[in-house]
Design an enzyme around this catalytic site. Structure first.
Site, PDB file in Angstrom:
ATOM      1  N   ASP A 146     -18.565 -65.526 -16.373  1.00 31.91           N
ATOM      2  CA  ASP A 146     -19.443 -65.788 -17.519  1.00 31.91           C
ATOM      3  C   ASP A 146     -18.850 -66.926 -18.339  1.00 31.91           C
ATOM      4  OD1 ASP A 146     -21.536 -65.413 -19.277  1.00 31.91           O
ATOM      5  OD2 ASP A 146     -20.757 -63.568 -20.166  1.00 31.91           O
ATOM      6  N   ARG A 160     -22.908 -67.438 -14.487  1.00 31.57           N
ATOM      7  CA  ARG A 160     -23.924 -67.782 -15.480  1.00 31.57           C
ATOM      8  C   ARG A 160     -24.291 -69.258 -15.411  1.00 31.57           C
ATOM      9  NH1 ARG A 160     -23.382 -66.315 -21.864  1.00 31.57           N
ATOM     10  NH2 ARG A 160     -22.127 -68.212 -21.947  1.00 31.57           N
ATOM     11  N   ASP A 179     -24.032 -72.892 -23.530  1.00 26.87           N
ATOM     12  CA  ASP A 179     -24.084 -71.482 -23.915  1.00 26.87           C
ATOM     13  C   ASP A 179     -25.143 -71.344 -24.992  1.00 26.87           C
ATOM     14  OD1 ASP A 179     -23.670 -68.873 -24.644  1.00 26.87           O
ATOM     15  OD2 ASP A 179     -21.794 -69.259 -25.712  1.00 26.87           O
ATOM     16  N   ASP A 206       6.073 -44.487  44.655  1.00 30.44           N
ATOM     17  CA  ASP A 206       6.333 -44.621  46.086  1.00 30.44           C
ATOM     18  C   ASP A 206       5.107 -45.178  46.792  1.00 30.44           C
ATOM     19  OD1 ASP A 206       8.735 -43.512  45.400  1.00 30.44           O
ATOM     20  OD2 ASP A 206       8.186 -41.484  46.009  1.00 30.44           O
ATOM     21  N   HIS A 227     -28.976 -54.385 -18.496  1.00 27.76           N
ATOM     22  CA  HIS A 227     -27.775 -54.825 -19.223  1.00 27.76           C
ATOM     23  C   HIS A 227     -28.172 -55.123 -20.662  1.00 27.76           C
ATOM     24  CE1 HIS A 227     -24.061 -56.813 -20.147  1.00 27.76           C
ATOM     25  NE2 HIS A 227     -24.544 -58.054 -20.099  1.00 27.76           N
ATOM     26  N   ASP A 279     -28.805 -64.358 -21.540  1.00 30.83           N
ATOM     27  CA  ASP A 279     -28.880 -63.358 -22.613  1.00 30.83           C
ATOM     28  C   ASP A 279     -30.272 -63.365 -23.244  1.00 30.83           C
ATOM     29  OD1 ASP A 279     -26.246 -63.007 -21.985  1.00 30.83           O
ATOM     30  OD2 ASP A 279     -25.491 -64.221 -23.646  1.00 30.83           O
ATOM     31  N   GLU A 330     -20.120 -72.601 -18.998  1.00 28.29           N
ATOM     32  CA  GLU A 330     -20.938 -73.819 -19.138  1.00 28.29           C
ATOM     33  C   GLU A 330     -20.123 -75.110 -19.400  1.00 28.29           C
ATOM     34  OE1 GLU A 330     -23.075 -70.320 -19.378  1.00 28.29           O
ATOM     35  OE2 GLU A 330     -21.547 -70.938 -20.823  1.00 28.29           O
ATOM     36  N   ASP A 333      13.910 -39.490  38.396  1.00 34.90           N
ATOM     37  CA  ASP A 333      12.812 -39.389  39.341  1.00 34.90           C
ATOM     38  C   ASP A 333      12.336 -37.937  39.390  1.00 34.90           C
ATOM     39  OD1 ASP A 333      11.021 -40.147  41.290  1.00 34.90           O
ATOM     40  OD2 ASP A 333      12.520 -40.367  42.879  1.00 34.90           O
TER      41      ASP A 333
END
Length: 1586
Positions: free
Chosen positions: A458, A541, A211, A1382, A615, A557, A461, A1279
Site C-alpha cells: 500500500d 495500490r 495518494d 549365485d 474492507h 479507499d 504512489e 552369506d
C-alpha cells in the site's frame, strides 16, 4: 472480418519558428500565424496554462478568439505551427518491435516514437520495453491509417490523425493531438470515471500516481495512459498506448480528438488494431514480439485467492480479528482469507508486530490454516527512522541505511525524509539493486517470524504526508516545472516526494509514476524467495502498465455511498483493459458507514468481483457480513451469492487461465461480446464474467426493479432490448448465455474444502441445441504447474425423460480395453471361479476378447473403506475409516477383516511425507528399522512440494505434485482390504515409468506394466525370472510424464507381492504388519535417491582398496591353489587387490574353524597383505550343533542364549535347520542326490538371533578370536543369511504352532507353500525385548546380521574395511555392500547383471562370454570374479595370454579411474548420490533414455557401453550430445570389435585419474592427473574426494 493495413511514414523534422515554451514572452521575428476557420470542437489548446490572454497567446504564435464558452480553447494553434519534414528515412522491416522506422507493415500494431534527434532523453526503464539505441531518432509529422472493412461498401477511414494540430516538443513540455474516428473511447487511468465510455466534451484527465480518494477527475493511484477506440462505421476497434511516465494530462474534446501533454521524456506511442474489442486487449498484452515489448500476460492467481476475503483497518487487537473470524465462520458463509492492516505492526513499522495487542500473531496463520483459510498482511514502503519500543534498534531501518537502500535528496547522498504512518520516514528506492536485496532479505526475515500466505502493499504512489520532504523542496524546474498538468493540488510534490530526489533509474520527476511498479518488481523477488514454487498473491495500490504480470489491484479507499458502488464497475472494466484482471473495490465502502441496504446490495455484486474483499476504515462500525447479525437478510443473501460464486469458481479460474495465456479479460463489458449492437457501447451497470455469465446488480436504493439489456442471454423475444427485471431485496440478476457450458463444483466454506467436492456442468443450449465450454484445472497453488485444460462439448442424449430443476447423474460404459484396465483383481490366488469370486462380494466377468492376464474377478467401485472422521493439522491429518459392510469379508479363512482403521498422514519435510494405516484397537507388528525423519514435522504449507487430499468413499489418499498438478499417488480405487493376515492396497500411478522393487531378476530396468506380479520374500534362490531372491526392497521410483520423479517406500517386512497393470496402477499385497508408506518428491531422479538414502541411511564409504579387482572361487582344494593363483596374477601384471576364501577354508564348513588343507593360508595371507593385497573370508550365520569335539562358537552361543528358539509356550528348544556344516567324522558322497546328502551328511544347525544385543556381542567376540588367534583379514563376506536352510522349516519338517503362519491364507506369487528357511512360528526377540514371530521378521534376518558384522569388523581391525552381504533390506547399505548372488554363466545373465559375479557363478563359462564379462565387470563398483564348485576356473589367468592381456588392459583403465570412482562413493556416502547411474538420471528431459538399461554411467560423466551378446561387433546404444564424440541425440550403432568395450567421457567434466599399478597400495603412491573434456562452451566442472 475487418482487415487493417497500417502505413507508417518516417520523416526527419526541423522546427518551425515558434515562441519558446519556456519563454512565452519572446515572439519569433517574422512569424505570422495562419489561423484556420474550423469548428470549435476542432480547436486544440495552445495555452492550457492558467491566465491565458491575447498577448500571451500571440507571443506563442497562436490564434486568439475568445468565446462565451470557457471549455473551448480561446487560444488555439494555427495551421503553420510545429515541425516540417526535412528528409525521409526509407523504412525497412526489422522483425522486432515495429517502431517509427518500420517498413510498410500489415500488422495489428504500430509503434511510433517521437524523441530528440540530438539529445538523449529519459525513457521508461520497463522490463518489457527496450530503450532505443539509435544515434539519431526520426520523428513523425503525421500518421495515416488506412482501414478497409469487409462490409458491402468500400470505404477508408483514419484511426489516429495527428494533422489536426502541431507537435510541441520542448525540454519540459511535449504535446501531441490526434483526431479520433468516434466518440466511443474507453480507458485512461486511474480515475473514477462515472461511466465506462469516456466523456469527450472537453474533459481533462491528469495522470500522475497520487495518494488520493478515488472520486472526481483527480489523479489517483495508477498511471495508465492507454485508451481503446470503437468505430461507429465499421467493425474495427483499436487502442492507443502512450509509453510515457512523466506526469501528463489527456484532453478529450468533441471533434472527437485527444491531446496528450507531458512534461518530460519522449512520446512513445503504441497503436494496436483488432477486429473485436477483446482482441485489442489481447494485442495490448501480447504484441508480435511478445515479451520483448510492452507487457506480458497477467498472473494467474492461486485458486484460494478467488475466495471471499475480510479486512479492516484497525481491528484493535488480534482478539478482535479472531472474533470477526469466528462470527463469520459461525454463519457457514464461504470465506477464505483474513487480512490485517497496519494496526498489527508495532507503531506502524514495517517488519514488526505489536507484541501486546497482537502477541499471538506468529500463530495466527496456523489458526486460519486449521480451517482451510489463508492470512494476508500489509506492508508499506515508508520505513521509520525512529527506535522501536524500549528504545531498541529498528534493525530493518539500520540495515537499509547500511545498504544505502533509500531515495536520496538532490545531492544523491542524503536520504530524503518524509512522514507517513510511523512518523518520520525514509523511502526505499526499489529501482536500486541494493534496495531490492534489502527488501527481499527483510521480507524473508519477517516471514520466518510471522507466517502468512500473501502480501498486500500500500501507500506506494509514493505517499508522503509532507509536501516533498520534512524540509520542503528546492525552487528549481523539476519541483516547479514551466507547466504543471492539472494534478490534484496543482503542485507535483504534494503528498509525495520532491521531484529532484534521486533514484537509481533517474530523477523522481521522471520515475515518480513508476514507484509502485518498481516496488511490485522488488516484491515479486521477495515472494519468490519465500514461497518458491508455490503461487502466492500480491495486491498493490499503485500500478503502471505491466504490473498485472505480478499483482492484483483494488480500486482504493472508496466511500460507503451509492455512487461508489456504481462507479466500481467502470473501474473494474478499465483495469481489465490495463491487463490487471484481479481487480475489485472495497465491498460496502472503505470510508463512512454503509446502510444495511447498501452493504447488502454491495455484498451481492461484490460476490462477483474477481477480487472480492469487504474492507473498511478505522473509526467506523464493523461491516463484515456477520456484524449485521447471523440471522439478517444481509447474511442470508451474502451467503447465497457467495455460494454461487464458489460453485462457479472453476469457471472463474478458467477465465484467469485464459487471461494468463491469451490476454482475454475476466470481468468484461457487455460491448466486448455484443459490439455490433450499439446499445451495448455505454452499458456499465452490468458486466460479464468472460463470455457467458451476465451479472445485473441493483445499484440504487429502494428499488426492486431494474431496467437491463439482455443479448443472447434470454428468450428470443427479449434480445437486444431493455427489459425490467424484478430484483427484490435479496436478489441480483444472473444470466447464462445460450450455448455455454459452465464448469462447477459443490461449494464449501473455503476453497480448501470445496476443491475436494465433486465437479459438475451447467449446460445452456443455444438456438441450435448446442453448447460448448472450457475448463482449466491444476493444483491451484504452484507456479508453472502442470494442468488439465478441457474443451467441453455437449453429448446428445435423447429420450431420457428428465424433469427440469432436478439433478441427475449420468453413467456410461467405458471402452472395453479401458474398462479392463480399471479392474483391480479380487481373486489373485490361482483357480478362481465365479462362486469363489462372488463369495468375496466381487464381480465376475469373463471376456473372450481380453488377454488372460486381465482379472476376471474384480472389485466393485465402492469396495473398501469410507471416512468416518478426519482431523487436519498444520503437519498432517488423522483419519478414521470404516469398512464398507455392504460387502462380505475378503473370505480368507483365519484372516478376519478389520472393520475400523486409523490413517495418519505426516508432512515430515517439504519433500517427504508419510502415510500410515493400522488397527488402533489391537497392537500389530511394525518394522523395527529406524528411519531418519525430522523430530518435528513440517508445518509450512507453502514450502511443500506436494498436496494431499482424502477421498471419502471409497477412502483413498491422493498426493499431488504442486508444481505440475500431477497426481503421483491415488489410492481412491476399489479393493482396499485390511485383514489379519492379508492386506491389499492399490494406487493409480502417474505414468508407466516405474523402476525398483526387489530383489528379483527384472529383464529390464523399467518395469513392464502389463499385469506382471513380483514376489518379495528373502530366499536362497539364484536369480531367475520372477523368482524372489535374496533381499527385499519394497521401494520404487516413479518418473512422471513431466520429467519429475518421486519415490515410494512401503516399510513392511512381511512376505508380499506387487502387481502392475496398464491403468497404470500398482497393487501391494502383504501378509501382515501395517501399511507404512514414505514418499519423497525429488523432483529429479537423482534427488529421489538422495532423499531416499537420507531417509534410510547413507551408504557406507568403502575402503579404497575394495574398489580394486577381486578374485574368489567356491571350490579351492587347498591353500596352494590360492598361492598359485596369486603368483600367476602378479606375473601377468593384472591389477588385483582382494583375494577371498569361500567356505572351503573351513573345517567341514564350520564358522571360525580352519581346515587342515588350508593350514598355510594364514602365512600366505600375511605375505599377500605385506605386498599391498587384502584378504576377505566368508562367514555363514548357521552354527553346527552336532559336534563331538568342543566347538566354542556353538557352546558360547548356547551359554549366551543367542539362537532362535520356539516360543516358550510351545517348546524351549532351538529351531534346528541344516545348512553347510557337515556331521563330524563322515565322508560326503557327492554322487548322491542333494536331498539325500542333506539328510545323511549335514549337521543340525542353529541360527543366531542377530536382533539381540547379546548375539551381537557373541558374534563380535568369535570374529575377534579368529582374527587374533587364527588368521588376519581385511573384510568380511556374509552369506546364506536370508536365512537359508536346506530343510523346510526345521529338521523333520514339523513346525510347531499356528499352521496358518506356515501356510497363510494367501501365498504371494512365485513363492511355494513350503519354504527352505526357518519355521514361521519361530520366535525372535527385538532389542526392546518385544517377542516377534519369524513370520514377521524373516525378511529382516540379513539386515539384522549386517550391522553386528560391520561393527565387529571395525572393532577388530580398527579400519574401515568392507562387509559384503547377500540378504538386504532398506538401510543395509549403511553397513555393507552386496552382490547379485549365485548367477549363471549365460549371456542373458551378462545382460541382466548391470552387478554380479563376473563370468557367472553356476555352470562353466565360455571364452567370449567371460571376456566380455571381464570387460563389463571392470566397471562394476564391486568387481569380483567368482564361480562355483565343480566348474572350471574362470579367473583371468586361467584362459590364455590374450585373455590375460585384455583383462589387464581393461582393469588398468579401471584402476586409472579409481580416484573418480572413489569420489563418487564419497558423494554417495555424504549426499546419497548414485555411483552406477542410469542415463535417465542425467538426461531426464530426453525420454529416449527412460528405457535404456544396456548402458550405464559412473556418476554424471563416464558412459560404459558393453557388448552383451555373443559374437557382437555392433552395439545399439543411446548417446547424447554431451558425450564425446557424438554431436546429436540419437540411437547409435557403436563399433564394438572383439575384444573392445566402448567408453565415453561427457563433455564439460573433469575426471581425476592416477596411474594404475598391480594394486591400489602402489597406485595410490602415484601422482594424480586430470582428464579434461570440454563442453560446447569450452567449460568444465567436477570435484575430487581425497
Amino acid at each position: 472480418m475487418a482487415v487493417t493495413t497500417v502505413t507508417l511514414i518516417a520523416l526527419f523534422f526541423t522546427r518551425e519558428p515558434e515562441a519558446s515554451k519556456e519563454d512565452p514572452g519572446i515572439t519569433p521575428e517574422g512569424f505570422v500565424p495562419q489561423c484556420p476557420n474550423i469548428p470549435l470542437s476542432h480547436r486544440v489548446d495552445c495555452f492550457p496554462d492558467a491566465g491565458a490572454s491575447k498577448q500571451q497567446c500571440e507571443q506563442r504564435g497562436c490564434c486568439w478568439n475568445p468565446l462565451d464558452e470557457r471549455n473551448v480553447p480561446w487560444c488555439f494553434f494555427p495551421v503553420n505551427h510545429g515541425y516540417t519534414a526535412e528528409s525521409v528515412n526509407k523504412p525497412r522491416a526489422n522483425g522486432k518491435c515495429p517502431s517509427l522506422c518500420s517498413a510498410t507493415l500489415t500488422l495489428p500494431v504500430s509503434s511510433p516514437q517521437i524523441s530528440d534527434a540530438h539529445k538523449q532523453r529519459f525513457e521508461v526503464p520497463h522490463e518489457h520495453i527496450p530503450v532505443l539505441t539509435y544515434q539519431w531518432v526520426t520523428c513523425c509529422f503525421s500518421l495515416f491509417f488506412f482501414v478497409s472493412c469487409s462490409s458491402s461498401s468500400s470505404y477508408n477511414t483514419f484511426r489516429f490523425d495527428t494533422t489536426m494540430a502541431p507537435l510541441v516538443f520542448s525540454d519540459q513540455y511535449l504535446q501531441l493531438s490526434a483526431k479520433l474516428p468516434s466518440h466511443n473511447i474507453y480507458g485512461l487511468g486511474e480515475h473514477v470515471h462515472q461511466n465506462y465510455r469516456l466523456d469527450t466534451n472537453w474533459r481533462t484527465w491528469p495522470i500522475f500516481t497520487r495518494d488520493a480518494f478515488p472520486n472526481g477527475v483527480r489523479n489517483t493511484r495508477t498511471h495508465s495512459s492507454w485508451f481503446k477506440k470503437h468505430s461507429c462505421t465499421c467493425t474495427q476497434r483499436d487502442c492507443v498506448y502512450v509509453n510515457a511516465y512523466n506526469v501528463m494530462e489527456v484532453v478529450l474534446q468533441p471533434a472527437p480528438a485527444v491531446t496528450y501533454r507531458t512534461i518530460g521524456g519522449v512520446l512513445d506511442f503504441y497503436i494496436l488494431f483488432g477486429d473485436t474489442p477483446e482482441q485489442v486487449v489481447q494485442e495490448f498484452l501480447e504484441l508480435p514480439w511478445q515479451s520483448n515489448c510492452i507487457n506480458n500476460m497477467p498472473v494467474i492467481p492461486p485458486y484460494w485467492s478467488l475466495g471471499f476475503q475480510l479486512s479492516r483497518w484497525n481491528y484493535g487487537s488480534l482478539a478482535e480479528v479472531k472474533a470477526t473470524v469466528e462470527r463469520n465462520r459461525a454463519t457457514n458463509m464461504p470465506y477464505d482469507i483474513q487480512y490485517t492492516d497496519i494496526d498489527y505492526m508495532e507503531d506502524k513499522k514495517d517488519f514488526t508486530y505489536d507484541k501486546v495487542k497482537f502477541s499471538e500473531l506468529p500463530q495466527f496463520a496456523d489458526y486460519l490454516h486449521e480451517k482451510g483459510q489463508k492470512y494476508i498482511l500489509i506492508l508499506d514502503p515508508a520505513v521509520a527512522t525512529s527506535k522501536r519500543v524500549g528504545n531498541t534498534p529498528y534493525e530493518a531501518y539500520d540495515r537499509g541505511t547500511a545498504q544505502k537502500a533509500w531515495v536520496f535528496q538532490s545531492d544523491g547522498k542524503t536520504p530524503l525524509l518524509g512522514e507517513v504512518w510511523p512518523g518520520e520516514t525514509v523511502f526505499p528506492d526499489y529501482t536500486s539493486q541494493a534496495c531490492i536485496d534489502w527488501w527481499v532479505d527483510e521480507y524473508e526475515r519477517f516471514y520466518r517470524e510471522i507466517k502468512h500466505d500473501a502480501l498486500w502493499i500500500d501507500m506506494n504512489e509514493v505517499a508522503n504526508f509532507k509536501k516533498g520532504s520534512i524540509n520542503g523542496c528546492a525552487d528549481n524546474n523539476l519541483n516547479y516545472p514551466p507547466y504543471t498538468p492539472r494534478v490534484l493540488d496543482e503542485v507535483l510534490y504534494s503528498k509525495t516526494l520532491c521531484m529532484d530526489a534521486k533514484q537509481a533509474w533517474g530523477n523522481h520527476y521522471d520515475v515518480h509514476s513508476l514507484y509502485g511498479y518498481s516496488m511490485v518488481l522488488a516484491t515479486e523477488h521477495a515472494l519468490q524467495r519465500v514461497f518458491g514454487e508455490n503461487r502466492t498473491l500480491m495486491l498493490t495500490r499503485s500500478s503502471f502498465p505491466g504490473v498485472g504480470k505480478y499483482s492484483g489491484h483494488w480500486l482504493g479507499d472508496n466511500g460507503a455511498n451509492w455512487n461508489d458502488i456504481k462507479w466500481a464497475i467502470p473501474g473494474m472494466l478499465e483495469f481489465g483493459l490495463f491487463g490487471v484482471p484481479y481487480i475489485g473495490a472495497d465491498i460496502c465502502g472503505f470510508f463512512d458507514e454503509p446502510s444495511e441496504e447498501l452493504c447488502r446490495r454491495w455484498m451481492q455484486v461484490g460476490a462477483f468481483y474477481p477480487f472480492s474483499r469487504n474492507h473498511n476504515a478505522e473509526g467506523y462500525k464493523p461491516q463484515d457480513p456477520a456484524a449485521f447479525g447471523p440471522d439478517s437478510l444481509l447474511v442470508a443473501t451474502s451467503k447465497h451469492y457467495l455460494e454461487i460464486r464458489y460453485t462457479l469458481l472453476p469457471y472463474l479460474y478458467t477465465l484467469f487461465y485464459k487471461a494468463h495465456t491469451t490476454g482475454e479479460t475476466v470481468v468484461r463489458p457487455v460491448m466486448h461480446e455484443f459490439f455490433t449492437d450499439s446499445n451495448t457501447w455505454d452499458v456499465d451497470r452490468q458486466f460479464l464474467w468472460g463470455k457467458n455469465l451476465l451479472i445485473t446488480p441493483v445499484l440504487d436504493p429502494v428499488i426492486n426493479r431494474f431496467c437491463c439489456l439482455l443479448d443472447q442471454m434470454e428468450r428470443l423475444a427479449d434480445r437486444k432490448k431493455h427489459v425490467n427485471m424484478h430484483l427484490p431485496a435479496d436478489k441480483l440478476g444472473l444470466h447464462i448465455r445460450g450455448g455455454a457450458i459452465l464448469p462447477t463444483q459443490r461449494p464449501n466454506v473455503t476453497t480448501t474444502y470445496s476443491r475436494l467436492n465433486p465437479m459438475g456442468l451447467i449446460i445452456a443450449l443455444d438456438d441450435n441445441g448446442q453448447a460448448a465450454g472450457e475448463l482449466f484445472w491444476d493444483d491451484g497453488d504452484t507456479r508453472d504447474s502442470f494442468f488439465l485444460f478441457i474443451f467441453l462439448r455437449v453429448l446428445t442424449l435423447q429420450g431420457l425423460g428428465l424433469a427440469l430443476r432436478e439433478t441427475y447423474v449420468l453413467a456410461w460404459d467405458l471402452d472395453p480395453v479401458d474398462e479392463a484396465y480399471q479392474r483391480f483383481d479380487c481373486y489373485p490366488e490361482e483357480n478362481s471361479d465365479e462362486a469363489k469370486c462372488k463369495a468375496r462380494g466381487c464381480i465376475w466377468q469373463v471376456r473372450g476378447d481380453m488377454d488372460d492376464s486381465v482379472p476376471w474377478c474384480y472389485f466393485p467401485t465402492d469396495y473398501g473403506y469410507s471416512v468416518s472422521n478426519s482431523q487436519q493439522t498444520l503437519s498432517g491429518m488423522t483419519v478414521d475409516i470404516n469398512r464398507n459392510m455392504r460387502y462380505r469379508s475378503s473370505n480368507r479363512p483365519g484372516s478376519p477383516d478389520i472393520n475400523n482403521l486409523r490413517v495418519e498422514i505426516i508432512y515430515h519435510k517439504s519433500d517427504m511425507l508419510q502415510f500410515k494405516i493400522w488397527d488402533p484397537t489391537t497392537e500389530r507388528y511394525e518394522v523395527p528399522v529406524e528411519l531418519s525423519v525430522p523430530a518435528t514435522p513440517d508445518t509450512d504449507e507453502n514450502s511443500r512440494l506436494y498436496k494431499v487430499q482424502i477421498t471419502q468413499n471409497p477412502f483413498g489418499i491422493q498426493v499431488y505434485r504442486k508444481s505440475t498438478g500431477t497426481k503421483i499417488w491415488d489410492s481412491s480405487v476399489p479393493g482396499f482390504t485390511f485383514s489379519d493376515m492379508f492386506i491389499q492396497v492399490s494406487t493409480r500411478l502417474a505414468s508407466e515409468n516405474i523402476y525398483g522393487f526387489g530383489e528379483t531378476e527384472h529383464p529390464t530396468y523399467r518395469h513392464n506394466l502389463d499385469f506382471h506380479t513380483w514376489g518379495m520374500f528373502s530366499k536362497d534362490q539364484p536369480p531367475g525370472y520372477k523368482m524372489n531372491c535374496y533381499g527385499v526392497h519394497p521401494f520404487y521410483m516413479g518418473l512422471e510424464d513431466t520429467t519429475d520423479a518421486h519415490g515410494v517406500l512401503l516399510l513392511n517386512s512381511n512376505a508380499m507381492d506387487v502387481t502392475f497393470q496398464p491403468t497404470p496402477a500398482l497393487t501391494y499385497r502383504t501378509l501382515g504388519g501395517i501399511l507404512d508408506f514414505y514418499m519423497v518428491l525429488g523432483p529429479t531422479p537423482e534427488s529421489v535417491v538422495q532423499q531416499y538414502t537420507e531417509l534410510i541411511g547413507r551408504p557406507v564409504l568403502p575402503a579404497y582398496w575394495s574398489l580394486g579387482f577381486q578374485l574368489c572361487r567356491y571350490g579351492y582344494v587347498n591353500d596352494t591353489e590360492i598361492s598359485d593363483l596369486y603368483r600367476d596374477m602378479k606375473k601377468a601384471g593384472i591389477p588385483y587387490d582382494v583375494q577371498y576364501g569361500d567356505i572351503d577354508y573351513m573345517e567341514r564348513q564350520l564358522d571360525f574353524v580352519l581346515s587342515s588343507d588350508f593350514s598355510n593360508l594364514p602365512a600366505l595371507v600375511d605375505t599377500m597383505r605385506g605386498e599391498g593385497m587384502r584378504f576377505i573370508f566368508i562367514l555363514d550365520p548357521a552354527i553346527s550343533g552336532n559336534e563331538t569335539q568342543p566347538y566354542p562358537a556353538f557352546e558360547r552361543g548356547v551359554a549366551a542364549d543367542v539362537f532362535i528358539k520356539w516360543p516358550k509356550e510351545l517348546s524351549d528348544e532351538i529351531v534346528w535347520g541344516k545348512v553347510w556344516p557337515d556331521f563330524p567324522n563322515v565322508t560326503v558322497d557327492e554322487s548322491l542326490d542333494w536331498d539325500t546328502q542333506v539328510e545323511l551328511y549335514r549337521a543340525f544347525a542353529a541360527f543366531p538371533d542377530f536382533f539381540r544385543d547379546t548375539t551381537a556381542a557373541w558374534w563380535r567376540q568369535e570374529i575377534k578370536d579368529f582374527y587374533d588367534k587364527t588368521m588376519k583379514f581385511d573384510g568380511l563376506w556374509i552369506d546364506m543369511n536370508e536365512p537359508a536352510s536346506f530343510v523346510h522349516g526345521t529338521v523333520g519338517g514339523k513346525c510347531l504352532g499356528n499352521p496358518l503362519l506356515e501356510n497363510p491364507p494367501y501365498m504371494p506369487r512365485k513363492m511355494h507353500s513350503i519354504l527352505i528357511t526357518l519355521c514361521m512360528n519361530s520366535e525372535q526377540i527385538l532389542p526392546s525385548g518385544k517377542r516377534v514371530k519369524h513370520y514377521d521378521v524373516h525378511n529382516l534376518y540379513g539386515w539384522s546380521h549386517t550391522k553386528p558384522t560391520y561393527d565387529a569388523l571395525l572393532n577388530v581391525t580398527g579400519k574401515r574395511g568392507i562387509v559384503v552381504t547377500r540378504s538386504t533390506y532398506p538401510s543395509s547399505g549403511k553397513w555393507a555392500g552386496h552382490w547379485l548372488g549365485d548367477n549363471f554363466a549365460a549371456w542373458d545373465q551378462l545382460e541382466k547383471s548391470i552387478i554380479a559375479d563376473i563370468c557367472g557363478f553356476f555352470n562353466p563359462s565360455e571364452y567370449e562370454l567371460c571376456l566380455r564379462w571381464m570387460q563389463l565387470g571392470a566397471f562394476y563398483p564391486y568387481s569380483r570374479n567368482h564361480n562355483g564348485k565343480g566348474n572350471p576356473r574362470q579367473d583371468p589367468v586361467s584362459w590364455d595370454e590374450r585373455f590375460a592381456n585384455v583383462s589387464r588392459d581393461v582393469l588398468n583403465i579401471r584402476y586409472t579411474l579409481l580416484p573418480y570412482l572413489y569420489t563418487l562413493m564419497y558423494e554417495a556416502h555424504v549426499k546419497g548420490s548414485t555411483v552406477v547411474r542410469p542415463l535417465l538420471h542425467e538426461f531426464v528431459d530426453d525420454k529416449n533414455t527412460y528405457g535404456v538399461h544396456k548402458q550405464f554411467l559412473w556418476g554424471p560423466a563416464f558412459l560404459i557401453t558393453p557388448a552383451l551378446a555373443k559374437v557382437w561387433t555392433h552395439t545399439h546404444t543411446h548417446t547424447h550430445t554431451h558425450f564425446y564424440i557424438y554431436t546429436y541425440i540419437s540411437h547409435c550403432v557403436f563399433l564394438s570389435l572383439f575384444p573392445h568395450i566402448n567408453l565415453h567421457i561427457r563433455g564439460g567434466y573433469i575426471i581425476p585419474w592416477q596411474k594404475a599399478e598391480p594394486n591400489t597400495f602402489f597406485s595410490r603412491k602415484n601422482p594424480l592427473g586430470l582428464i579434461v573434456a570440454l563442453s560446447d562452451s569450452n567449460t568444465t566442472h567436477s570435484h575430487t574426494h581425497t
